[in-house]
Design a protein around this motif. Structure first.
Motif, PDB file in Angstrom:
ATOM      1  N   VAL A  96       0.338   4.862 -11.381  1.00 24.14           N
ATOM      2  CA  VAL A  96       1.772   5.478 -11.498  1.00 24.14           C
ATOM      3  C   VAL A  96       2.234   4.952  -9.962  1.00 24.14           C
ATOM      4  CG1 VAL A  96       3.961   6.701 -11.710  1.00 24.14           C
ATOM      5  CG2 VAL A  96       1.865   6.487 -13.533  1.00 24.14           C
ATOM      6  N   PHE A  97       3.108   4.118  -9.756  1.00 22.74           N
ATOM      7  CA  PHE A  97       3.394   3.852  -8.154  1.00 22.74           C
ATOM      8  C   PHE A  97       4.947   4.209  -8.036  1.00 22.74           C
ATOM      9  CE2 PHE A  97       3.973  -0.321 -10.036  1.00 22.74           C
ATOM     10  CZ  PHE A  97       4.963  -0.771  -9.747  1.00 22.74           C
ATOM     11  N   MET A 141      -2.589  -1.654 -12.403  1.00 25.58           N
ATOM     12  CA  MET A 141      -4.050  -1.280 -12.730  1.00 25.58           C
ATOM     13  C   MET A 141      -4.675  -1.383 -11.325  1.00 25.58           C
ATOM     14  SD  MET A 141      -4.437  -0.225 -15.698  1.00 25.58           S
ATOM     15  CE  MET A 141      -3.570  -0.233 -17.291  1.00 25.58           C
ATOM     16  N   TYR A 142      -5.752  -0.508 -11.073  1.00 21.50           N
ATOM     17  CA  TYR A 142      -6.955  -0.839 -10.073  1.00 21.50           C
ATOM     18  C   TYR A 142      -8.023  -0.938 -10.661  1.00 21.50           C
ATOM     19  CZ  TYR A 142      -3.223   0.320  -6.245  1.00 21.50           C
ATOM     20  OH  TYR A 142      -2.318   0.330  -5.452  1.00 21.50           O
ATOM     21  N   LYS A 153       0.008  -0.115  -0.139  1.00 25.25           N
ATOM     22  CA  LYS A 153       1.074   0.201   0.306  1.00 25.25           C
ATOM     23  C   LYS A 153       2.076  -0.174  -0.445  1.00 25.25           C
ATOM     24  CE  LYS A 153      -0.225   0.423   5.218  1.00 25.25           C
ATOM     25  NZ  LYS A 153      -0.139  -0.106   6.601  1.00 25.25           N
ATOM     26  N   MET A 154       2.315  -1.224  -1.202  1.00 23.05           N
ATOM     27  CA  MET A 154       3.276  -1.748  -1.974  1.00 23.05           C
ATOM     28  C   MET A 154       3.141  -1.024  -3.395  1.00 23.05           C
ATOM     29  SD  MET A 154       3.801  -5.542  -3.254  1.00 23.05           S
ATOM     30  CE  MET A 154       3.751  -6.356  -1.776  1.00 23.05           C
ATOM     31  N   PHE A 155       1.969  -0.472  -3.790  1.00 21.73           N
ATOM     32  CA  PHE A 155       1.983   0.149  -4.883  1.00 21.73           C
ATOM     33  C   PHE A 155       0.944   1.359  -4.617  1.00 21.73           C
ATOM     34  CE2 PHE A 155       1.607  -4.590  -6.032  1.00 21.73           C
ATOM     35  CZ  PHE A 155       2.610  -4.511  -6.870  1.00 21.73           C
ATOM     36  N   PRO A 156       1.832   2.457  -4.166  1.00 18.72           N
ATOM     37  CA  PRO A 156       1.166   4.014  -3.779  1.00 18.72           C
ATOM     38  C   PRO A 156       0.811   4.453  -4.907  1.00 18.72           C
ATOM     39  CG  PRO A 156       3.478   3.853  -3.491  1.00 18.72           C
ATOM     40  CD  PRO A 156       3.112   2.428  -3.878  1.00 18.72           C
ATOM     41  N   LYS A 181     -22.476   1.932  -3.999  1.00 18.56           N
ATOM     42  CA  LYS A 181     -21.373   1.667  -2.874  1.00 18.56           C
ATOM     43  C   LYS A 181     -20.209   0.944  -3.556  1.00 18.56           C
ATOM     44  CE  LYS A 181     -24.065   1.608   1.105  1.00 18.56           C
ATOM     45  NZ  LYS A 181     -23.776   2.594   1.833  1.00 18.56           N
ATOM     46  N   LEU A 182     -19.151   1.449  -2.939  1.00 21.32           N
ATOM     47  CA  LEU A 182     -17.634   0.877  -3.759  1.00 21.32           C
ATOM     48  C   LEU A 182     -17.427  -0.398  -3.457  1.00 21.32           C
ATOM     49  CD1 LEU A 182     -15.651   1.948  -5.718  1.00 21.32           C
ATOM     50  CD2 LEU A 182     -14.547   3.096  -3.949  1.00 21.32           C
ATOM     51  N   CYS A 183     -17.375  -1.391  -4.216  1.00 19.32           N
ATOM     52  CA  CYS A 183     -16.920  -2.711  -3.975  1.00 19.32           C
ATOM     53  C   CYS A 183     -15.499  -3.098  -4.585  1.00 19.32           C
ATOM     54  CB  CYS A 183     -17.872  -3.682  -4.350  1.00 19.32           C
ATOM     55  SG  CYS A 183     -19.220  -3.657  -3.638  1.00 19.32           S
ATOM     56  N   VAL A 184     -14.749  -4.073  -4.096  1.00 19.93           N
ATOM     57  CA  VAL A 184     -13.693  -4.458  -4.462  1.00 19.93           C
ATOM     58  C   VAL A 184     -13.877  -5.312  -5.736  1.00 19.93           C
ATOM     59  CG1 VAL A 184     -12.176  -4.236  -2.747  1.00 19.93           C
ATOM     60  CG2 VAL A 184     -13.293  -6.336  -2.788  1.00 19.93           C
ATOM     61  N   LYS A 185     -12.918  -5.420  -6.727  1.00 18.80           N
ATOM     62  CA  LYS A 185     -12.872  -6.441  -7.779  1.00 18.80           C
ATOM     63  C   LYS A 185     -12.022  -7.424  -7.753  1.00 18.80           C
ATOM     64  CE  LYS A 185     -15.048  -6.277 -11.928  1.00 18.80           C
ATOM     65  NZ  LYS A 185     -16.475  -6.489 -12.294  1.00 18.80           N
ATOM     66  N   SER A 186     -12.518  -8.540  -7.597  1.00 23.90           N
ATOM     67  CA  SER A 186     -11.421  -9.667  -7.735  1.00 23.90           C
ATOM     68  C   SER A 186     -11.232 -10.483  -8.730  1.00 23.90           C
ATOM     69  CB  SER A 186     -11.884 -10.755  -6.616  1.00 23.90           C
ATOM     70  OG  SER A 186     -13.144 -11.421  -7.062  1.00 23.90           O
TER      71      SER A 186
END
Length: 165
Positions: free
Chosen positions: A122-123, A137-138, A95-98, A150-155
């Motif tokens: 681009v947000f 960057m995401y 939400k902060m970086f749409p 499967k889609l996992c988050v990258k930390s």
């Protein structure tokens, strides 16, 4: 007694040969082995789930994306649902970086549980910032489990392919 000595030596040599053949593979050997098993279909599927997530984020479907994300524990090779805390953190971040627009920067296959798909996002537009577009960057970590991506988050603590930085 002489036969017993020969038998003992034979068993010792067999144990030594087995131990040497079962040595742990290096990370580079494991990466090469994993990459050699991948197909064009794997690449297509992996990129499709990542791009679909980015399209959903662009369409402000944050909850739908979060519902499809997992965490992967490399040491136990387990895929788990996101914790409530992680869901809240990601929701705030999205939400902060749409996602107004995005561009895939690169993707890299490394291991079953460690792959990279990185996007420039681009947000905020120049009209919103009064200067250049605001970007971030995401990064996702698609993981192949039981033959399915499967889609996992990258930390920050996860490994990533530094070749593309």
């Amino acid at each position: 007694m002489k036969n017993f000595s020969y038998l003992l030596i034979a068993v010792a040599l067999l144990c030594l040969a087995t131990a040497c053949s079962n040595k742990k593979k290096t990370r580079e050997e494991r990466i090469e082995e994993f990459r050699s098993m991948l197909t064009t279909s794997d690449t297509t599927q992996m990129l499709q789930i990542c791009d679909n997530a980015m399209e959903q984020l662009k369409g402000k479907k944050i909850d739908e994306v979060i519902a499809t994300l997992y965490e992967y524990n490399d040491s136990t090779e387990e895929l788990t649902q996101l914790t409530d805390q992680m869901k809240k953190r990601l929701s705030r971040r999205f939400k902060m970086f749409p996602v107004l627009s995005y561009n895939r920067q690169y993707f890299s296959f490394m291991l079953e549980g460690c792959n990279d798909v990185k996007y420039e996002v681009v947000f905020a537009t120049p009209e919103q910032t009064g200067a250049d577009s605001a970007k971030t960057m995401y990064m996702f970590n698609p993981v192949k489990v039981d033959g399915e991506w499967k889609l996992c988050v990258k930390s920050a603590k996860d490994d990533h392919d530094e070749t593309y930085e």
